[in-house]
Design a protein around this motif. Sequence first.
Motif, PDB file in Angstrom:
ATOM      1  N   VAL A  79       4.836  -6.348  -1.005  1.00 34.05           N
ATOM      2  CA  VAL A  79       5.072  -5.989   0.391  1.00 34.05           C
ATOM      3  C   VAL A  79       5.197  -4.475   0.528  1.00 34.05           C
ATOM      4  N   GLY A  80       5.826  -3.839  -0.445  1.00 36.70           N
ATOM      5  CA  GLY A  80       6.091  -2.408  -0.384  1.00 36.70           C
ATOM      6  C   GLY A  80       4.858  -1.535  -0.498  1.00 36.70           C
ATOM      7  N   ILE A  81       3.805  -2.034  -1.137  1.00 30.34           N
ATOM      8  CA  ILE A  81       2.564  -1.253  -1.267  1.00 30.34           C
ATOM      9  C   ILE A  81       1.721  -1.544  -0.040  1.00 30.34           C
ATOM     10  N   THR A  82       1.753  -0.625   0.903  1.00 34.59           N
ATOM     11  CA  THR A  82       1.124  -0.864   2.204  1.00 34.59           C
ATOM     12  C   THR A  82      -0.401  -0.830   2.154  1.00 34.59           C
ATOM     13  N   SER A  83      -0.980  -0.269   1.090  1.00 39.68           N
ATOM     14  CA  SER A  83      -2.437  -0.162   1.031  1.00 39.68           C
ATOM     15  C   SER A  83      -3.111  -1.428   0.508  1.00 39.68           C
ATOM     16  N   SER A  85      -4.632  -5.153   0.680  1.00 44.99           N
ATOM     17  CA  SER A  85      -5.238  -5.973   1.729  1.00 44.99           C
ATOM     18  C   SER A  85      -4.543  -7.335   1.800  1.00 44.99           C
ATOM     19  N   ARG A  86      -4.823  -8.067   2.850  1.00 47.87           N
ATOM     20  CA  ARG A  86      -4.245  -9.407   3.012  1.00 47.87           C
ATOM     21  C   ARG A  86      -4.671 -10.315   1.864  1.00 47.87           C
ATOM     22  N   ARG A  89      -2.698  -9.439  -1.325  1.00 45.90           N
ATOM     23  CA  ARG A  89      -1.327  -9.962  -1.252  1.00 45.90           C
ATOM     24  C   ARG A  89      -1.304 -11.470  -1.493  1.00 45.90           C
ATOM     25  N   THR A 163      -1.674   1.960  -9.622  1.00 43.61           N
ATOM     26  CA  THR A 163      -2.010   1.333  -8.343  1.00 43.61           C
ATOM     27  C   THR A 163      -3.464   0.895  -8.318  1.00 43.61           C
ATOM     28  N   LYS A 167      -4.781  -2.927  -7.941  1.00 44.13           N
ATOM     29  CA  LYS A 167      -5.706  -3.360  -6.890  1.00 44.13           C
ATOM     30  C   LYS A 167      -6.939  -4.036  -7.473  1.00 44.13           C
TER      31      LYS A 167
END
Length: 185
Positions: A79-83, A85-86, A89, A163, A167
């Motif tokens: 949740v904390g890593i705003t970059s 994608s849905r 997550r 990061t 990803k």
Amino acid sequence: MTKKTKAARPQAPKLPKGEAEQVRIRREIGHDFALRDDAFGRKRLRSGTLEARRVYEVSNDGHTSTGSVVRVRNVDPLVGITSLSRQQREAGLRYREHFQCSQQADIKPMRWAERVNAGRAHAAATRALGHWDVAAIVQKVVCLEQPVKTVAEQDGEGRDVVTKLLKVGLDLLAVHYGIMMGRVG
């Protein structure tokens, strides 16, 4: 005229942003069990613990002595890593669920078949990650819920590298779970 010079004492490194405030809040409300003294005699958070990852928020401009409310927040890296994608997550949450179900021996009543199936699903998803470096970072951040900063410090890498590998791993998991299509070519 001679001047006496004092022996230079080693300077204490600067505390990470927000740590001093978190230490102050914890001391004021009596939650000092997650604190330790460093080499310079300062109170610090015990790094690498779940308690150290909790964030204490104080209402009333941060003054606990005036009857303010203290809230404890756990920041989930997904949740904390705003970059993210849905799809990333969603894949991370599914991977975490398989991990947690396969690791819950005697904690939560569950049929062995469910636990074995979760373990197999987790193992298959881990194989889909392809490279042990990617798998290690995804497991630390997603399954163990360690912050990217902590993983970067442990691995001796920059946060941007960790990061990026996270990803990539979450994209591979999303393809594995059928959440998104893989790229051809």
